[in-house]
Scaffold this motif. Structure first.
Motif, mmCIF file in Angstrom:
data_model
loop_
_atom_site.group_PDB
_atom_site.id
_atom_site.type_symbol
_atom_site.label_atom_id
_atom_site.label_comp_id
_atom_site.label_asym_id
_atom_site.label_seq_id
_atom_site.Cartn_x
_atom_site.Cartn_y
_atom_site.Cartn_z
ATOM 1 N N TRP A 138 0.830 -1.214 0.000
ATOM 2 C CA TRP A 138 0.000 0.000 0.000
ATOM 3 C C TRP A 138 0.863 1.262 0.000
ATOM 4 O O TRP A 138 0.594 2.218 -0.741
ATOM 5 N N ASN A 139 1.894 1.271 0.814
ATOM 6 C CA ASN A 139 2.707 2.471 1.004
ATOM 7 C C ASN A 139 3.686 2.706 -0.148
ATOM 8 O O ASN A 139 3.693 3.771 -0.779
ATOM 9 N N LYS A 140 4.503 1.700 -0.453
ATOM 10 C CA LYS A 140 5.584 1.876 -1.431
ATOM 11 C C LYS A 140 5.094 1.728 -2.876
ATOM 12 O O LYS A 140 5.497 2.492 -3.760
ATOM 13 N N GLU A 141 4.230 0.704 -3.119
ATOM 14 C CA GLU A 141 3.840 0.435 -4.507
ATOM 15 C C GLU A 141 2.597 1.208 -4.950
ATOM 16 O O GLU A 141 2.493 1.640 -6.085
ATOM 17 N N MET A 142 1.648 1.363 -4.042
ATOM 18 C CA MET A 142 0.427 2.075 -4.395
ATOM 19 C C MET A 142 0.514 3.562 -4.096
ATOM 20 O O MET A 142 -0.350 4.347 -4.516
ATOM 21 N N GLY A 143 1.543 3.952 -3.347
ATOM 22 C CA GLY A 143 1.771 5.380 -3.092
ATOM 23 C C GLY A 143 0.836 5.988 -2.071
ATOM 24 O O GLY A 143 0.604 7.206 -2.078
ATOM 25 N N ILE A 144 0.286 5.182 -1.168
ATOM 26 C CA ILE A 144 -0.595 5.713 -0.130
ATOM 27 C C ILE A 144 0.270 6.133 1.055
ATOM 28 O O ILE A 144 1.066 5.341 1.574
ATOM 29 N N SER A 145 0.110 7.368 1.483
ATOM 30 C CA SER A 145 0.952 7.887 2.563
ATOM 31 C C SER A 145 0.677 7.134 3.862
ATOM 32 O O SER A 145 -0.438 6.645 4.092
ATOM 33 N N ALA A 146 1.700 7.073 4.726
ATOM 34 C CA ALA A 146 1.628 6.277 5.952
ATOM 35 C C ALA A 146 0.472 6.692 6.845
ATOM 36 O O ALA A 146 -0.188 5.841 7.462
ATOM 37 N N GLU A 147 0.182 8.016 6.923
ATOM 38 C CA GLU A 147 -0.879 8.470 7.832
ATOM 39 C C GLU A 147 -2.280 8.072 7.364
ATOM 40 O O GLU A 147 -3.252 8.171 8.114
ATOM 41 N N ARG A 148 -2.367 7.615 6.109
ATOM 42 C CA ARG A 148 -3.675 7.193 5.596
ATOM 43 C C ARG A 148 -3.833 5.672 5.622
ATOM 44 O O ARG A 148 -4.861 5.159 5.185
ATOM 45 N N ILE A 149 -2.810 4.951 6.099
ATOM 46 C CA ILE A 149 -2.904 3.487 6.229
ATOM 47 C C ILE A 149 -3.079 3.155 7.710
ATOM 48 O O ILE A 149 -2.247 3.525 8.535
ATOM 49 N N PHE A 150 -4.175 2.478 8.056
ATOM 50 C CA PHE A 150 -4.493 2.199 9.450
ATOM 51 C C PHE A 150 -4.144 0.756 9.794
ATOM 52 O O PHE A 150 -4.472 -0.165 9.057
ATOM 53 N N LYS A 151 -3.448 0.608 10.917
ATOM 54 C CA LYS A 151 -3.089 -0.733 11.391
ATOM 55 C C LYS A 151 -4.032 -1.128 12.528
ATOM 56 O O LYS A 151 -4.163 -0.390 13.505
ATOM 57 N N PHE A 152 -4.673 -2.289 12.380
ATOM 58 C CA PHE A 152 -5.586 -2.781 13.403
ATOM 59 C C PHE A 152 -5.162 -4.163 13.870
ATOM 60 O O PHE A 152 -4.428 -4.875 13.192
#
Length: 879
Positions: A138-152
């Motif tokens: 999600w972060n490196k390949e799809m370019g989604i910034s870390a603050e928009r990826i939620f870890k549960f």
């Protein structure tokens, strides 16, 4: 973003994944196939479990479906909120050991942003907190910034169901905007409000859980995704809830039109509108898959939903039967994706109409009884309805527990659910036995689960009754072995077999498997997962080894007779549709060498004329000697020819179509005669009901019919011999004998009455006055219950007004009878309670109506005491 409709979104999804090399499959039936762990299909992956476990090889390693699903776990919340529903469609793409996390994530993002056109800046992915691989994609390949990826944690982002395949999830949330939010400045992904809505869930099945918390990496990693179609539509159409999307809105507005009301104006009415909207969808789809209302299993789920919809329609003020009208709206809105709804429309309407009519007959009475129960609780300052009373409403008036509970909650009362469960326990035990043992695939593990999934069996029995093949697998009753020795019970699998395995209602073949020095008697032929056929039986001579060449021979007469009965079943189904109507649908069948049984949808007992007409139609087709032609074609081509398909049956892409002249055409994998004339003749033995809306015919063909008539002829001759008449004279002789018997019975009854009267003598001097009521209590010897009733009537007539009690002992047993006249009852006398008060003294029990009651007992010695106590009991009754 374009506001695509539900039917458009379904097609867009399936087309997209077809373009990615997936096999697009039609929705599977709501009835689970070979899976007793589920009552109803409740997710997109549920019908595909055999592919995930490796028990079956999928038609392609990439598949996509839009699966109809039903969940009733939170049925009590349906209607109360706009979030809950029992029926939904689940979009899914699946990989069986093919692609994994990278492609699944990329394609979900591509579909949502490029195909549907959702704003990428309003999409937020989540990952399992320990799944660094998914996070990196999600972060490196799809370019989604870390603050928009939620870890549960595990509770939210790890899918597992007991032991078996499991793995981390990655969900995608959509920000619907502040107007759907809770107003909290800290509102974000994971909040309970409606702003951030989870729309897609990618499950990465990469572990095997042993059930004790130990996880091992799976050799074959799978992808299982799910996206609710209605939920996606609510986002795309920017509406408040699933009840506002185009297809549900049309249904909702139809309900409002019938009720003369408007949605969104009054909460209590909105609850009922949502209940009816949701439940009629579930009901329509369930019936289209062959589920019928009953008091067990999935049939009970259907009945609960339908009756709950009925009741909420009444709350809305809809008069008369209305569910079939709404059903038509459901069908019109969904038939693009589910053409079977239109095909089965008549049958769906008939089932709903009958069930609604049946419930309407009892609902008013049931509501009246419930009102009395509520009043009684109010008078006693109680707030909980007893389990016994709840069960009475269920058993007598057809009120499902949740319906009673719902009505009580509306009035501030609760229900003793534990007490209800105790009353229901007997039926629940039966239901559990019917469903069997449940694990991941709903059945105990068997020796067959250990067989290599790549091993299959070719069926050559359409053209051969004897065939040479090679043994591929041998098993005993509990393990896979290399050899089977003499006297051992076991199963033989071969490359190709002429033995038909039990399926589609046709009983499997019996016969023998031989080598030069060995023999195996096949007692049963069974269908195993993954296209395997097992020959179950016993080695009667020598031994067998894996890899050995064998000759398989089907028992010829059994197969021939089975073919006759199976072909006759096809003719019977078409004849029933012709005689009774197009609503007739097969609900089950059993075809053996000896007989056939056919269960079908129909709502009343067949008349003798209808049975005769059906029988004549079948025999007329047999007499035509029409060729029975079998063609293999694509499933869609087959349906286009008008071939009848079986409800809920799982068909392959290519199917066999069996035609009998221009009369019958069905999809069928069974074995048949070459022409209808080979059936010879057909006879219906019985027609009966087996469930609500389901009838059963039992019939025979060919030699079975001749044997049947030979047996009848034999019995007729034996009866004639006993009656000292010829068969031709028998009717007149029996009528004469019955007339004589009737005359003699009258004479006997008259003599018994006189003897009883004589035995009693003059007892009028035994009359006593009890608070203004005349009482005659006495005993007599050797008079049966009929005699006591006659005596009681005579004494009551002599008495004029009052109470009569008579006891008699006969053959060591006691008979008691009590009678009360109209005036005596007005003063409080009650024959039933009088009998209850004295019956125990003669070792018995009984009761009855206020005017007449009777009882039996085992203690003649207690008669004097019982007669003596009558006066005391009567005194207590009189006010």
């Amino acid at each position: 973003m374009q506001p695509y409709g539900v039917n458009e979104l379904r097609k867009m999804f399936l087309d997209f994944f077809e373009s990615k090399g997936h096999l697009a499959m039609k929705s599977f039936s709501l009835v689970p196939h070979n899976d007793n762990s589920l009552l109803l299909i409740n997710s997109g992956m549920a019908p595909l479990k055999p592919y995930f476990t490796g028990q079956e090889i999928p038609p392609r390693n990439r598949m996509t479906t839009c699966q109809k699903c039903i969940r009733t776990g939170d049925i009590e919340n349906v209607g109360k909120t706009a979030r809950h529903g029992t029926f939904f469609e689940m979009l899914g793409n699946f990989s069986f050991g093919d692609y994994f996390k990278r492609e699944a994530i990329q394609w979900s993002w591509e579909f949502l942003t490029e195909v549907v056109g959702l704003d990428a800046d309003r999409l937020y992915p989540s990952v399992y907190e320990e799944d660094d691989e998914a996070y990196e994609i999600w972060n490196k390949e799809m370019g989604i910034s870390a603050e928009r990826i939620f870890k549960f944690g595990k509770e939210d982002n790890f899918w597992e169901h007991g032991s078996g395949p499991c793995g981390p999830c990655s969900e995608i949330y959509y920000d619907r905007g502040e107007k759907y939010g809770c107003g909290d400045p800290n509102c974000t992904v994971g909040c309970e409000c409606d702003r951030y809505m989870e729309i897609w869930n990618n499950v990465f099945t990469q572990f095997d859980n042993d059930g004790k918390g130990h996880y091992e990496e799976l050799e074959q990693k799978n992808i299982d995704t799910g996206m609710g179609l209605e939920r996606l539509a609510s986002i795309v159409q920017d509406v408040d809830s699933i009840f506002d999307v185009d297809t549900l809105k049309a249904l909702r507005e139809h309900i409002c039109a019938l009720a003369g009301t408007e949605y969104g104006k009054e909460y209590s009415k909105d609850v009922s509108i949502r209940v009816v909207t949701d439940h009629i969808r579930s009901v329509t789809f369930m019936i289209s898959d062959g589920i019928m209302p009953s008091n067990n299993g999935r049939g009970y789920v259907l009945r609960r939903l339908l009756r709950r919809a009925c009741r909420h329609g009444r709350i809305l003020g809809i008069e008369g039967q209305f569910l079939t009208k709404l059903c038509e709206t459901v069908i019109n809105g969904s038939k693009d994706g589910y053409p079977e709804l239109e095909e089965k429309k008549d049958m769906i309407f008939n089932v709903i109409r009958q069930e609604e009519e049946q419930f309407n007959k009892t609902i008013d009475q049931g509501l009246g009884i419930l009102s009395e129960m509520i009043q009684e609780m109010t008078d006693k300052n109680e707030t909980t309805l007893s389990g016994d009373n709840a069960f009475k409403l269920y058993d007598t008036y057809g009120f499902p527990l949740d319906l009673t509970k719902e009505i009580l909650e509306e009035k501030g009362f609760s229900i003793d659910e534990e007490g209800f469960k105790i009353s229901m326990e007997e039926q629940r035990v039966k239901a559990r036995k019917a469903r069997g043992v449940s694990n991941y695939m709903g059945a105990d593990a068997t020796v067959y689960d250990e067989i290599d999934p790549s091993i299959t069996t070719e069926f050559v029995g359409y053209d051969h009754l004897s065939y040479d093949s090679e043994i591929t697998v041998l098993t005993t009753e509990n393990e896979i072995v290399n050899t089977l020795l003499e006297g051992t019970k076991g199963t033989i699998l071969v490359n190709a077999t002429p033995f038909y395995a039990t399926m589609g209602g046709q009983e499997g073949d019996k016969g023998v498997i031989k080598t030069e020095n060995a023999e195996f008697v096949v007692e049963e032929t069974i269908k195993l997962l993954g296209g395997k056929i097992g020959h179950v039986g016993k080695v009667t001579k020598g031994s067998f080894a894996v890899g050995e060449k064998v000759t398989l021979s089907v028992e010829q007469s059994g197969r021939v007779n089975t073919c006759k009965n199976h072909s006759a079943t096809h003719l019977l189904q078409k004849a029933l549709k012709t005689v009774l109507g197009s609503h007739v649908e097969q609900k089950g069948s059993l075809v053996t060498p000896d007989r056939l049984r056919f269960d079908f949808v129909h709502f009343s007992a067949m008349t003798p004329e209808e049975i005769l007409k059906t029988e004549e139609l079948v025999n007329a087709e047999i007499a035509k000697n029409s060729a029975v032609i079998t063609e293999v074609m694509n499933i869609e081509q087959a349906k286009a020819t008008g071939a009848m398909a079986l409800f809920g049956e799982k068909y392959e892409e290519d199917v066999r179509v069996v035609s009998m002249g221009d009369f019958s055409k069905e999809l069928c994998g069974g074995t048949h005669v070459a022409n209808t004339g080979m059936i010879t003749t057909f006879k219906i033995l019985s027609e009966s009901g087996v469930a609500s809306g389901v009838r059963r015919i039992e019939a025979i063909t060919g030699d079975g019919v001749f044997s049947y008539y030979r047996e009848i002829e034999k019995e007729l001759n034996e009866v004639a011999k006993v009656a000292k008449a010829t068969p031709a004279q028998l009717k007149d002789k029996v009528e004469h004998m019955l007339s004589e018997i009737k005359a003699l019975q009258s004479e006997v009854e008259a003599l018994k009455s006189k003897l009883a009267k004589d035995a009693l003598g003059d007892v009028m001097n035994q009359i006593v006055d009890v608070k203004g009521i005349k009482l005659l209590a006495t005993a007599v010897e050797d008079v049966d219950m009929n005699g006591l009733r006659d005596l009681g009537d005579q004494l009551k007539e002599k008495l004029g007004e009052g109470v009569v009690v008579i006891a008699s002992s006969s053959n060591g047993k006691v008979n008691l009878i009590a009678m009360a006249t109209e005036e005596a009852m007005k003063k409080g006398a009650h024959a039933g309670n009088l009998i209850k008060g004295i019956a125990a003294l003669v070792g018995g029990g009984g009761g009855g109506r206020p005017n007449m009651a009777q009882a039996g007992g085992k203690n003649p010695a207690g008669i004097p005491e019982a007669i003596a106590k009558v006066q005391e009991v009567l005194e207590e009754q009189i006010s």
